[in-house]
Design a protein around this motif. Structure first.
Motif, PDB file in Angstrom:
ATOM      1  N   PHE A  70       0.821  -1.211   0.000  1.00 17.57           N
ATOM      2  CA  PHE A  70       0.000   0.000   0.000  1.00 17.57           C
ATOM      3  C   PHE A  70       0.859   1.267   0.000  1.00 17.57           C
ATOM      4  N   VAL A  71       0.243   2.331  -0.493  1.00 20.89           N
ATOM      5  CA  VAL A  71       0.714   3.692  -0.256  1.00 20.89           C
ATOM      6  C   VAL A  71      -0.413   4.416   0.470  1.00 20.89           C
ATOM      7  N   VAL A  72      -0.115   5.549   1.074  1.00 18.78           N
ATOM      8  CA  VAL A  72      -1.124   6.304   1.813  1.00 18.78           C
ATOM      9  C   VAL A  72      -1.415   7.600   1.072  1.00 18.78           C
ATOM     10  N   ASP A  73      -2.705   7.850   0.766  1.00 15.38           N
ATOM     11  CA  ASP A  73      -3.038   9.070   0.034  1.00 15.38           C
ATOM     12  C   ASP A  73      -3.171  10.253   0.986  1.00 15.38           C
ATOM     13  N   GLU A  74      -3.522  11.413   0.423  1.00  9.97           N
ATOM     14  CA  GLU A  74      -3.576  12.642   1.221  1.00  9.97           C
ATOM     15  C   GLU A  74      -4.657  12.613   2.294  1.00  9.97           C
ATOM     16  N   ASN A  75      -5.618  11.699   2.162  1.00 11.30           N
ATOM     17  CA  ASN A  75      -6.679  11.572   3.161  1.00 11.30           C
ATOM     18  C   ASN A  75      -6.421  10.450   4.160  1.00 11.30           C
ATOM     19  N   GLY A  76      -5.233   9.867   4.078  1.00 10.11           N
ATOM     20  CA  GLY A  76      -4.897   8.802   5.020  1.00 10.11           C
ATOM     21  C   GLY A  76      -5.451   7.454   4.645  1.00 10.11           C
ATOM     22  N   VAL A  77      -5.944   7.293   3.413  1.00  7.43           N
ATOM     23  CA  VAL A  77      -6.510   6.023   2.972  1.00  7.43           C
ATOM     24  C   VAL A  77      -5.406   5.164   2.361  1.00  7.43           C
ATOM     25  N   LEU A  78      -5.374   3.899   2.748  1.00  6.84           N
ATOM     26  CA  LEU A  78      -4.418   2.963   2.170  1.00  6.84           C
ATOM     27  C   LEU A  78      -4.830   2.654   0.738  1.00  6.84           C
ATOM     28  N   ARG A  79      -3.935   2.910  -0.202  1.00  7.18           N
ATOM     29  CA  ARG A  79      -4.232   2.692  -1.615  1.00  7.18           C
ATOM     30  C   ARG A  79      -3.238   1.709  -2.220  1.00  7.18           C
ATOM     31  N   TYR A 113     -15.201   0.040   5.522  1.00  4.72           N
ATOM     32  CA  TYR A 113     -13.804   0.495   5.496  1.00  4.72           C
ATOM     33  C   TYR A 113     -13.362   0.943   4.113  1.00  4.72           C
ATOM     34  N   PHE A 114     -14.005   0.384   3.080  1.00  5.21           N
ATOM     35  CA  PHE A 114     -13.509   0.609   1.733  1.00  5.21           C
ATOM     36  C   PHE A 114     -13.733   2.050   1.297  1.00  5.21           C
ATOM     37  N   ASP A 115     -12.637   2.654   0.835  1.00  4.67           N
ATOM     38  CA  ASP A 115     -12.555   4.046   0.398  1.00  4.67           C
ATOM     39  C   ASP A 115     -12.570   5.035   1.554  1.00  4.67           C
ATOM     40  N   THR A 116     -12.733   4.563   2.783  1.00  2.42           N
ATOM     41  CA  THR A 116     -12.570   5.434   3.945  1.00  2.42           C
ATOM     42  C   THR A 116     -11.303   5.081   4.711  1.00  2.42           C
ATOM     43  N   VAL A 117     -10.926   3.819   4.679  1.00  2.00           N
ATOM     44  CA  VAL A 117      -9.719   3.336   5.350  1.00  2.00           C
ATOM     45  C   VAL A 117      -8.754   2.728   4.341  1.00  2.00           C
ATOM     46  N   VAL A 118      -9.304   1.959   3.380  1.00  2.00           N
ATOM     47  CA  VAL A 118      -8.471   1.206   2.457  1.00  2.00           C
ATOM     48  C   VAL A 118      -9.172   1.072   1.115  1.00  2.00           C
TER      49      VAL A 118
END
Length: 557
Positions: free
Chosen positions: A399-408, A445-450
């Protein structure tokens, strides 16, 4: 789940000659994956945790990225003992038989093993540990009677900690049923909407000539996996079309071909007349030379045909299109079939599964001196930002972490996973990160956490286009209820014989059109193979599940 992120666990655990202070705040999860768990473990013995290791894993168990993260975050002394997946079950059985036990077994141990040793003081019941030290797990279980009942064993206890991955019902229906839109466009045809149009399209694919432009007569109108048990629950598309003749098909890893009737009685769905009718339909397709003969071989050959540089199959079902069709130009030719209508119903099949994917992973044994610490670790693994990293791999690898803290997931412009340096495949990344899943991952969790799993986004979207919501509303599958040792002994002996009878009848009926003539013989073969007895033990387990479900539902009001 409203309370989930507000829960704080602060517990002082007193053990003879050793005080362990455990405190953590689920609200304070940092984006780098760390979590403040403070343990005074200067005198604590290391926890021995047995984990399975995939053949692609080239590092020691303790060096797997997710396990290193877990040990560093929690501060717990852990001795990870890796056992190759190829002989994991065998080695675990030897350890259980000899009572040479670690503190924790973390891996895919079938529930039947737990029931076998349930009364032998080997596995520690965990319901009290969950309520006291696992606020995340407790909150999920105690808000859903299905989850509560499916994780309760016949003796009324829970053992270990469940894996619950919701994923918008991904595993509850079959994999995508796809058609080559590029071939349709070449022929000036529309995507079929009913069985008659479907058959005519297949005939057009057969007669069109070199649709893929490679100069070879290698086009296959329709590939069906009739007998291969590897993936049997996800891509035998005959069961998609069974409901076009009046009865929603059900099968899957758990209790295949069964369903729950309106009177809460377990029924054997392939005894319905719809099964006979759909076999006759597939015989018509076979007679018209529309089916791939490799679909009868039981070796999954047609799957490999999806990996060629040109499209060779007009219609097929699969599980993960983005993985099974690696050539992007080929992948882009396919679209999902709509929910085809037939003479007595519409296409669709449900799986006898649940989003409780494992009732008791991370099993604490009675040898464990620190069960509270083991429970705290299980809860840690289900913290929203942590669970995906335990299930798939850590930030930086997976994963990488986006500007909103979501694991992408790192994805390139063509939709492919960007492999970190040193890895050649996605499977290799995961194998060197984590040994097994034992997590809670909720749809919310999806799109809010990961990110939603990168290789399942298209899978879910295609399922929806196949009619997923309506299919789930109409189907009534048998949940993966837990049997007693006695029930399991009967079931495991009879099930292979029943499956062989069904598969043999299915194949012979499609090949020679004998479904009508041999229907009574089919019924007799099932009876002789022990169908009545098998259905009795499934019914017994389901009745017990209903009592437990109703009791939890009443408590949750």
């Amino acid at each position: 789940m409203k309370k989930l992120l507000a829960l704080i666990l602060c517990a002082m655990l007193v053990i003879p000659s050793l005080a362990l202070a455990v405190e953590y705040d689920p609200q304070n999860v940092k984006l780098d994956g760390t979590l403040p768990i403070v343990i005074d473990n200067s005198e604590m013995e290391a926890l021995d945790i047995v984990v399975p290791q995939d053949a692609l894993c080239v590092v020691d168990a303790a060096e797997m990225k997710s396990l290193k993260m877990l040990a560093e975050d929690t501060g717990v002394k852990i001795n990870f003992i890796g056992i190759p997946k190829a002989n994991f079950t065998e080695q675990v059985n030897l350890m259980l038989a000899s009572r040479d036990l670690p503190d924790v077994f973390w891996g895919n141990i079938d529930y039947s093993v737990v029931t076998q040793y349930m009364d032998q003081d080997i596995f520690m019941p965990t319901e009290e540990l969950i309520d006291k030290y696992c606020p995340i797990i407790s909150d999920v279980i105690n808000s859903n009677p299905e989850y509560a009942a499916l994780t309760t064993y016949p003796d009324g206890h829970r053992y270990g900690f469940p894996t619950i991955i919701e994923s918008y019902g991904l595993v509850l229906t079959q994999g995508p049923f796809l058609i080559n839109k590029a071939w349709l466009d070449q022929l000036g045809l529309s995507v079929p909407t009913n069985l008659d149009e479907f058959k005519q399209v297949l005939i057009a694919f057969r007669d069109a000539g070199d649709l893929n432009g490679n100069g070879e007569a290698d086009e296959i109108p329709y590939a069906v996996n009739f007998v291969d048990s590897n993936g049997y629950a996800t891509n035998n598309s005959l069961f998609y079309l069974m409901s076009c003749f009046g009865e929603t098909g059900t099968y899957g890893d758990w209790y295949p071909y069964t369903k729950i009737g309106e009177d809460k009685k377990v029924e054997f769905s392939v005894l319905d007349d719809a099964f006979r009718k759909v076999l006759n339909f597939y015989h018509e397709l076979y007679e018209e030379n529309l089916l791939d003969l490799d679909g009868f071989a039981g070796d999954g050959k047609y799957q490999y045909k999806l990996q060629q540089d040109v499209a060779t199959i007009g219609v097929f079902a699969t599980w993960a299109p983005s993985n099974d069709i690696p050539v992007k130009d080929v992948y882009n030719q396919y679209v999902a079939l709509p929910r085809l209508t037939g003479p007595e119903g519409s296409m669709g099949s449900v799986n006898n599964r649940s989003e409780v994917q494992q009732p008791s992973g991370f099993l604490i044994t009675t040898e464990c001196k620190y069960p509270e610490i083991a429970a705290a670790i299980a809860n840690y693994m289900s913290i929203p930002h942590i669970a995906p990293q335990i299930n798939y791999g850590v930030i930086g690898d997976m994963f990488v972490v986006d500007e909103n803290g979501v694991l992408r997931y790192p994805i390139d412009e063509e939709g492919h996973f960007i492999l970190p340096e040193g890895y050649e495949t996605f499977a290799e990344v995961r194998a060197n990160n984590t040994p097994a899943k034992n997590v809670i991952i909720l749809s919310e969790y999806f799109d809010t956490v990961v990110d939603y799993a990168w290789d399942a986004v298209d899978l879910l979207e295609f399922q929806k286009q196949n009619g997923k919501e309506a299919i789930l509303a109409e189907g009534n599958p048998t949940p993966p209820v837990i049997m007693t040792v006695e029930e399991q002994a009967i079931y495991s002996q009879i099930r292979p014989q029943i499956e062989n009878v069904v598969k043999n009848f299915m194949v012979s009926s499609v090949l020679d059109g004998s479904a009508d003539a041999n229907w009574e013989s089919f019924e007799k073969q099932l009876k002789d193979a022990g169908l009545d007895q098998m259905m009795e033990v499934i019914q017994s387990a389901y009745d017990r599940y209903l009592v437990t479900y109703d009791a939890y539902a009443e408590m949750m009001k």
